[in-house]
Design an enzyme around this catalytic site. Structure first.
Site, mmCIF file in Angstrom:
data_model
loop_
_atom_site.group_PDB
_atom_site.id
_atom_site.type_symbol
_atom_site.label_atom_id
_atom_site.label_comp_id
_atom_site.label_asym_id
_atom_site.label_seq_id
_atom_site.Cartn_x
_atom_site.Cartn_y
_atom_site.Cartn_z
ATOM 1 C CG ASP A 128 47.008 97.078 44.571
ATOM 2 O OD1 ASP A 128 47.299 97.452 45.728
ATOM 3 O OD2 ASP A 128 47.236 97.759 43.560
ATOM 4 C CD GLU A 159 53.794 89.500 45.889
ATOM 5 O OE1 GLU A 159 54.130 90.101 46.924
ATOM 6 O OE2 GLU A 159 54.207 89.809 44.752
#
Length: 262
Positions: A161, A238
């Site tokens: 993140d 991702e």
């Protein structure tokens, strides 16, 4: 807190069936706040971490506490911090079949998915994937509760993140303070792998690693022949999404070094 029991050997609807779980049943928020007070069990020390729940092939549950046989069993050597849906673990497992690896994930639904995925892979591929598992935990708070000093040889931080707001930079999983803890659990010569598609975060992680006295950059010629590096951008959901969109990635790969005063 006593022994944890949330490993890939735990219960679950897919256990032993060999049928892979469907991600759509395990969807969760993309990220969680690592500084929030989540309530889940964690070991009070590495000796209290019940590995029989994660690696029953190496740590049979019927042996109870550590026996002479378990004392000689392999320790966890790789940690994938924020492992997501476990793609990197699955990719690494056949490359390093003699190394125990664990994914550390904060989100409960995602952790459950990885548990079911590992169980299904073990069931459909007997003798394989026994060396990987997952635990739901907050690695920013509890890394020393899981690993002894100099235990790990590889740590992975893939697409963490970015916490864009400056006030939230303290939530970033790579920082000078956290690198102290990572250095403690890593052996000299161990390698930290980081990758992101956010340039500012890539610069941040590299800068932290460059400033820390216990890490140095791995030379480019070594990176080119490291079989792990390809997986950084291809094994995870991702990473695959970034590749589909033609995005750019930023890696920082550093080695744990020693200081004379250690």
């Amino acid at each position: 807190m006593t022994r944890t029991s949330s490993g890939a050997n735990g219960g679950g609807g897919q256990q032993g069936s060999g049928k892979l779980p469907r991600k759509r049943f395990y969807r969760a928020r993309a990220h969680s706040n690592p500084l929030s007070d989540s309530h889940f069990p964690f070991p009070i020390s590495p000796d209290d971490f019940d590995l029989s729940q994660h690696y029953p092939r190496y740590y049979p549950a019927d042996k109870g506490d550590l026996s002479d046989g378990e004392a000689n069993a392999p320790l966890i050597r790789f940690a994938d911090v924020g492992c997501g849906f476990g793609g990197l673990l699955v990719g690494l497992s056949p490359l390093f079949p003699d190394k125990l690896m664990i994914g550390m994930e904060l989100r409960d639904k995602v952790t459950e998915y990885v548990k079911e995925r590992v169980l299904a892979l073990r069931a459909s591929n007997p003798g394989q994937y026994d060396n990987i598992s997952v635990v739901r935990t907050n690695s920013m708070k509890y890394i020393p509760n899981y690993f002894r000093k100099a235990q790990l040889s590889k740590m992975f931080f893939l697409f963490p993140d970015p916490h864009f707001k400056e006030k939230n930079h303290r939530r970033r999983v790579i920082s000078m303070q956290l690198l102290d803890e990572y250095a403690y659990v890593m052996e000299v010569g161990g390698i930290i792998y980081t990758i992101t598609d956010v340039e500012e975060l890539g610069i941040w992680m590299r800068s932290c690693l460059e400033k820390h006295p216990l890490f140095e950059a791995v030379p480019e010629e070594e990176i080119k022949v490291d079989p792990v590096v390809t997986l950084l951008s291809t094994a995870t959901e991702e990473g695959q999404k970034v590749a589909r969109n033609g995005g750019q990635t930023f890696q920082a790969i550093f080695r744990r070094i020693s200081l004379q005063e250690e």
